[in-house]
Design a protein around this motif. Structure first.
Motif, PDB file in Angstrom:
ATOM      1  N   MET A 101     -42.803 -43.971 -23.112  1.00 33.17           N
ATOM      2  CA  MET A 101     -41.561 -43.484 -23.721  1.00 33.17           C
ATOM      3  C   MET A 101     -40.748 -42.659 -22.716  1.00 33.17           C
ATOM      4  O   MET A 101     -41.318 -41.919 -21.933  1.00 33.17           O
ATOM      5  N   THR A 102     -39.449 -42.849 -22.727  1.00 33.66           N
ATOM      6  CA  THR A 102     -38.580 -42.122 -21.780  1.00 33.66           C
ATOM      7  C   THR A 102     -38.662 -40.617 -22.014  1.00 33.66           C
ATOM      8  O   THR A 102     -38.626 -40.164 -23.156  1.00 33.66           O
ATOM      9  N   LYS A 103     -38.773 -39.877 -20.912  1.00 36.48           N
ATOM     10  CA  LYS A 103     -38.836 -38.421 -21.023  1.00 36.48           C
ATOM     11  C   LYS A 103     -37.488 -37.830 -20.618  1.00 36.48           C
ATOM     12  O   LYS A 103     -37.004 -38.066 -19.503  1.00 36.48           O
ATOM     13  N   LEU A 104     -36.870 -37.114 -21.551  1.00 34.71           N
ATOM     14  CA  LEU A 104     -35.559 -36.512 -21.284  1.00 34.71           C
ATOM     15  C   LEU A 104     -35.701 -34.998 -21.194  1.00 34.71           C
ATOM     16  O   LEU A 104     -36.228 -34.362 -22.113  1.00 34.71           O
ATOM     17  N   ILE A 105     -35.221 -34.436 -20.096  1.00 34.77           N
ATOM     18  CA  ILE A 105     -35.253 -32.971 -19.940  1.00 34.77           C
ATOM     19  C   ILE A 105     -33.828 -32.488 -19.653  1.00 34.77           C
ATOM     20  O   ILE A 105     -33.149 -33.032 -18.771  1.00 34.77           O
ATOM     21  N   VAL A 106     -33.376 -31.516 -20.431  1.00 36.18           N
ATOM     22  CA  VAL A 106     -32.074 -30.894 -20.167  1.00 36.18           C
ATOM     23  C   VAL A 106     -32.339 -29.533 -19.554  1.00 36.18           C
ATOM     24  O   VAL A 106     -33.050 -28.708 -20.134  1.00 36.18           O
ATOM     25  N   TYR A 107     -31.776 -29.297 -18.371  1.00 39.88           N
ATOM     26  CA  TYR A 107     -31.869 -27.982 -17.742  1.00 39.88           C
ATOM     27  C   TYR A 107     -30.573 -27.236 -18.033  1.00 39.88           C
ATOM     28  O   TYR A 107     -29.479 -27.762 -17.770  1.00 39.88           O
ATOM     29  N   GLY A 108     -30.691 -26.028 -18.565  1.00 44.50           N
ATOM     30  CA  GLY A 108     -29.463 -25.283 -18.812  1.00 44.50           C
ATOM     31  C   GLY A 108     -29.644 -24.104 -19.743  1.00 44.50           C
ATOM     32  O   GLY A 108     -30.679 -23.957 -20.392  1.00 44.50           O
ATOM     33  N   THR A 109     -28.612 -23.290 -19.794  1.00 44.01           N
ATOM     34  CA  THR A 109     -28.580 -22.128 -20.681  1.00 44.01           C
ATOM     35  C   THR A 109     -28.158 -22.590 -22.071  1.00 44.01           C
ATOM     36  O   THR A 109     -27.125 -23.249 -22.194  1.00 44.01           O
ATOM     37  N   ARG A 142     -26.490 -31.496 -25.832  1.00 43.77           N
ATOM     38  CA  ARG A 142     -27.466 -31.368 -26.924  1.00 43.77           C
ATOM     39  C   ARG A 142     -26.924 -31.939 -28.226  1.00 43.77           C
ATOM     40  O   ARG A 142     -27.677 -32.511 -29.018  1.00 43.77           O
ATOM     41  N   LEU A 143     -25.622 -31.787 -28.452  1.00 41.28           N
ATOM     42  CA  LEU A 143     -25.051 -32.353 -29.690  1.00 41.28           C
ATOM     43  C   LEU A 143     -25.229 -33.867 -29.702  1.00 41.28           C
ATOM     44  O   LEU A 143     -25.541 -34.455 -30.749  1.00 41.28           O
ATOM     45  N   LEU A 144     -25.031 -34.503 -28.550  1.00 39.24           N
ATOM     46  CA  LEU A 144     -25.250 -35.948 -28.504  1.00 39.24           C
ATOM     47  C   LEU A 144     -26.725 -36.283 -28.735  1.00 39.24           C
ATOM     48  O   LEU A 144     -27.064 -37.146 -29.541  1.00 39.24           O
ATOM     49  N   LEU A 145     -27.602 -35.572 -28.042  1.00 46.56           N
ATOM     50  CA  LEU A 145     -29.038 -35.844 -28.185  1.00 46.56           C
ATOM     51  C   LEU A 145     -29.500 -35.654 -29.628  1.00 46.56           C
ATOM     52  O   LEU A 145     -30.238 -36.470 -30.180  1.00 46.56           O
ATOM     53  N   LEU A 199     -32.666 -38.045 -30.608  1.00 46.85           N
ATOM     54  CA  LEU A 199     -33.504 -38.282 -29.424  1.00 46.85           C
ATOM     55  C   LEU A 199     -34.399 -37.077 -29.164  1.00 46.85           C
ATOM     56  O   LEU A 199     -33.971 -35.933 -29.336  1.00 46.85           O
ATOM     57  N   ASP A 200     -35.622 -37.354 -28.725  1.00 49.92           N
ATOM     58  CA  ASP A 200     -36.531 -36.277 -28.328  1.00 49.92           C
ATOM     59  C   ASP A 200     -36.172 -35.818 -26.930  1.00 49.92           C
ATOM     60  O   ASP A 200     -35.962 -36.650 -26.042  1.00 49.92           O
ATOM     61  N   TYR A 201     -36.097 -34.510 -26.723  1.00 46.79           N
ATOM     62  CA  TYR A 201     -35.818 -34.003 -25.384  1.00 46.79           C
ATOM     63  C   TYR A 201     -36.404 -32.606 -25.263  1.00 46.79           C
ATOM     64  O   TYR A 201     -36.702 -31.958 -26.265  1.00 46.79           O
ATOM     65  N   THR A 202     -36.560 -32.185 -24.025  1.00 46.66           N
ATOM     66  CA  THR A 202     -37.026 -30.819 -23.771  1.00 46.66           C
ATOM     67  C   THR A 202     -35.870 -30.050 -23.146  1.00 46.66           C
ATOM     68  O   THR A 202     -35.204 -30.562 -22.239  1.00 46.66           O
TER      69      THR A 202
END
Ligand SMILES: N[C@@H](CCC(=O)N[C@@H](CS)C(=O)NCC(=O)O)C(=O)O
Length: 209
Positions: free
Chosen positions: A1-9, A19-22, A27-30
């Motif tokens: 499964m694709t791993k999505l990570i968002v880096y940010g404040t 994040r609104l789109l995710l 979608l699962d994301y970290t």
């Protein structure tokens, strides 16, 4: 499964856009915190992901992507089957136009209002009212420009949420907390009634905290 990570404040408007789109695409994301208030975005480690030291950066299975337009367009195509961009060419162009207005004309004066009206007093400082008053007209002008191209039925570009909504919502999350909100939105009734509706969405409440 694709791993999505968002880096940010989490407080960043652009991070909230992604994040609104995710969230809207379920979608699962970290979310990995990068604190722009203590300079973590200028650390060597973060600069190796984003050489300009801005947030957000998206990591997709080890591949790094930055610039919110690039991130949202990629996620929309690959994981949301184009759901968040209108298919009609003129509406798609409107979406990009709204993003351009925000990036080029709204973001800087909007940032001044947020810093001076919300952040400075929250840290015990005194708002510079002159700076705020100078920033209000360009923000008003930008919102009026957006108002003139939106459909607002019920979302900015029609019956479905689009990336345009994901860009404008984080702006309104902040503006609606300022004492300038009434004045700033006095000439944008479509955006006001749009905000009354979208501010009630669960995903909006989730990213606003
Ligand atoms: N062009 C960038 C802009 C991102 C941006 O300006 N992010 C702000 C937070 S909302 C930031 O990283 N500020 C930290 C700084 O400028 O040091 C994008 O579209 O992603």
């Amino acid at each position: 499964m694709t791993k999505l990570i968002v880096y940010g404040t989490p407080l960043s408007t652009y991070v909230r856009t992604v994040r609104l789109l995710l969230e809207s695409a379920s979608l699962d994301y970290t979310l990995k915190g990068i604190d722009i208030f203590n300079g973590e975005n200028q650390s060597a480690e973060y600069l190796s992901k984003h050489p300009f030291g801005k947030v957000p950066t998206l990591e997709v299975d080890g591949e790094l992507l930055y610039e919110t337009t690039a991130i949202t367009e990629y996620l929309n195509i690959v994981f949301a089957d184009h759901k968040f961009s209108p298919s009609e060419p003129i509406l798609k162009a409107r979406m990009r136009q709204i993003i351009g207005i925000i990036d080029n004309y709204l973001y800087a004066p909007f940032g001044t209002i947020v810093i001076q009206s919300l952040i400075v007093p929250s840290q015990g400082g005194k708002t510079d009212s002159d700076l705020v008053q100078k920033a209000v007209p360009p923000v008003q002008k930008s919102l009026e420009a957006i108002e003139s191209v939106v459909v607002s039925s019920p979302y900015l570009l029609g019956s479905e949420l689009s990336i345009a909504d994901f860009y404008v919502i984080p702006i309104f999350i902040y503006l609606s907390q300022t004492s300038e909100f009434e004045a700033i939105t006095a000439q944008t009734p479509k955006l006001r009634s749009w905000w009354d509706k979208v501010s009630q969405l669960e995903n909006v409440k989730k990213v606003a905290v």
